[in-house]
Design an enzyme around this catalytic site. Structure first.
Site, PDB file in Angstrom:
ATOM      1  CG  HIS A 126      -4.068  -0.905   4.895  1.00  0.00           C
ATOM      2  ND1 HIS A 126      -3.635  -0.273   3.750  1.00  0.00           N
ATOM      3  CD2 HIS A 126      -4.845  -1.943   4.475  1.00  0.00           C
ATOM      4  CE1 HIS A 126      -4.105  -0.906   2.684  1.00  0.00           C
ATOM      5  NE2 HIS A 126      -4.843  -1.922   3.094  1.00  0.00           N
ATOM      6  CB  CYS A 181      -0.913  -0.002   1.223  1.00  0.00           C
ATOM      7  SG  CYS A 181      -1.854   1.516   1.384  1.00  0.00           S
ATOM      8  CD  GLN A 187      -8.647  11.318  -5.129  1.00  0.00           C
ATOM      9  OE1 GLN A 187      -7.987  11.779  -6.050  1.00  0.00           O
ATOM     10  NE2 GLN A 187      -9.587  10.415  -5.299  1.00  0.00           N
ATOM     11  CG  HIS A 236      -4.203   3.662   3.767  1.00  0.00           C
ATOM     12  ND1 HIS A 236      -3.230   2.958   4.440  1.00  0.00           N
ATOM     13  CD2 HIS A 236      -4.410   4.792   4.474  1.00  0.00           C
ATOM     14  CE1 HIS A 236      -2.861   3.651   5.508  1.00  0.00           C
ATOM     15  NE2 HIS A 236      -3.563   4.775   5.558  1.00  0.00           N
ATOM     16  CG  HIS A 287      -7.061   7.634   0.058  1.00  0.00           C
ATOM     17  ND1 HIS A 287      -7.498   6.347  -0.112  1.00  0.00           N
ATOM     18  CD2 HIS A 287      -7.065   8.186  -1.183  1.00  0.00           C
ATOM     19  CE1 HIS A 287      -7.750   6.117  -1.395  1.00  0.00           C
ATOM     20  NE2 HIS A 287      -7.503   7.226  -2.072  1.00  0.00           N
ATOM     21  CG  ASN A 317     -14.253   9.150  -4.687  1.00  0.00           C
ATOM     22  OD1 ASN A 317     -15.208   9.905  -4.578  1.00  0.00           O
ATOM     23  ND2 ASN A 317     -13.346   9.275  -5.646  1.00  0.00           N
TER      24      ASN A 317
END
Ligand SMILES: [Zn+2]
Length: 347
Positions: free
Chosen positions: A116, A70, A171, A167, A169, A156
């Site tokens: 993770h 990852c 944007q 993982h 996250h 998303n």
């Protein structure tokens, strides 16, 4: 909060946001990375007038890597990643495979935690507050760039949405123009101002609160409701009670209360379809006013959270009417969606 700005081996920026003021970040990225090559190009559709980012270099991006490879996990012995440190709280870096780059804007990745297997809903209130601080700081940083007109922070979540990295996250996109949806909202707000003399967003929020049938939760500083004409099966709009154009202007009260409110909404989303159902795929989208330009003071910062799952095991696809004509067909009445989202409140 402690902020540390550094660079990765190929020159991209990496910013750590740490809860502890005395955190020291001095790990160095030693990967033999070639320079970032991007070929992002903005083309305008002559019929619709909207913009399309053509980004062919993205075809080569990391796609569902195994968990031990990852790129968003902290670096471990013999396993370098995008984050050179062995642990982090929140980390933001420039995307190596950006949809927008150079004069065409900027794309960043926000890692919510170094764990993770967590999701945003698993974060503590302190961790969620740190993510809010990072979103706010990035909005301010990108506002200072000449090529950025509007900042979009989003997450998303779930393979069904097209997420290629498991993982947790999100944007951040810095667009070099005002996006079509924001333009539509600004136009509606201007028309409403002209016709009634008042603010469209204030009036919508007041109407929802008075009606009550679509309100999902309300606190001292925030209100969340399913919109009257929801496009998606389960969709919630979250507004701070004091209207502000973007994250930078949220007051202390709203900032303090946000983690509790947002975590509760995400946890309810995971319960919509009952126990035993895989985590609800969702898109969480911050709407912020563009920098400069008309109508900024009439815009209201808000978050739109929605899922594409309409019932257990079934997704809502954007098919003929939606994709071909931009007319949404929603099978779940907004009042029923709101009732479900109240039913699954945390005890
Ligand atoms: Zn990871």
């Amino acid at each position: 909060m402690k902020k540390t700005v550094t660079t990765l081996a190929d020159g991209r920026e990496l910013i750590y946001y740490d809860a502890a003021e005395d955190t020291v970040r001095d790990a160095v990225d030693r990967r033999p990375l070639g320079p970032v090559s991007t070929s992002s190009e903005i083309r305008r559709d002559p019929l619709l007038g909207d913009a399309v980012a053509i980004a062919s270099h993205r075809q080569a991006r990391t796609y569902h890597p195994p968990a031990d490879a990852c790129p968003l996990c902290p670096t471990r012995e013999g396993r370098p990643s995008e984050i050179p440190d062995g642990h982090y709280d929140v980390a933001v870096f420039e995307n190596r495979f950006p949809s927008l780059a150079g004069d065409s804007g900027r794309c960043e990745v926000v890692c919510f935690t170094s764990d993770h297997d967590a999701s945003f809903a698993d974060l503590t209130e302190e961790q969620a507050a740190l993510v809010l601080a990072a979103w706010t700081d990035r909005t301010a940083a990108l506002a200072a760039l000449d090529q950025v007109t509007q900042v979009f922070c989003f997450e998303n979540r779930g393979a069904e949405i097209g997420v290629t990295l498991g993982h947790p996250h999100g944007q951040i996109y810095g667009y070099p123009f005002v996006t079509p949806r924001t333009e539509l909202m600004l136009r509606s707000a201007a028309r409403h101002r002209e016709e009634t003399g008042s603010n469209l967003f204030d009036d919508v929020v007041a109407r929802e609160e008075k009606d009550g049938s679509r309100v999902v939760l309300a606190t001292g500083h925030w209100i969340a409701f399913v919109p009257y004409a929801a496009h998606w099966p389960y969709e919630v709009h979250l507004y701070p009670r004091r209207r502000v154009p973007d994250l930078r202007e949220l007051d202390e009260g709203a900032r303090t209360e946000f983690p509790q409110v947002y975590l509760e909404l995400l946890r309810r989303f995971d319960r919509i379809f009952g126990p035993g159902e895989p985590p609800t795929p969702y898109i969480s989208a911050w709407h912020q006013a563009p920098f400069g330009g008309d109508g900024r003071e009439d815009f209201a910062l808000h978050l739109e959270l929605f899922t594409i799952r309409r019932t257990s095991g079934k997704l809502k696809f954007l098919a003929g009417s939606e994709s071909g004509m931009s007319v949404f067909i929603n099978d779940v009445p907004p009042e029923a969606a709101a009732e479900r989202l109240r039913e699954v409140a945390s005890q």
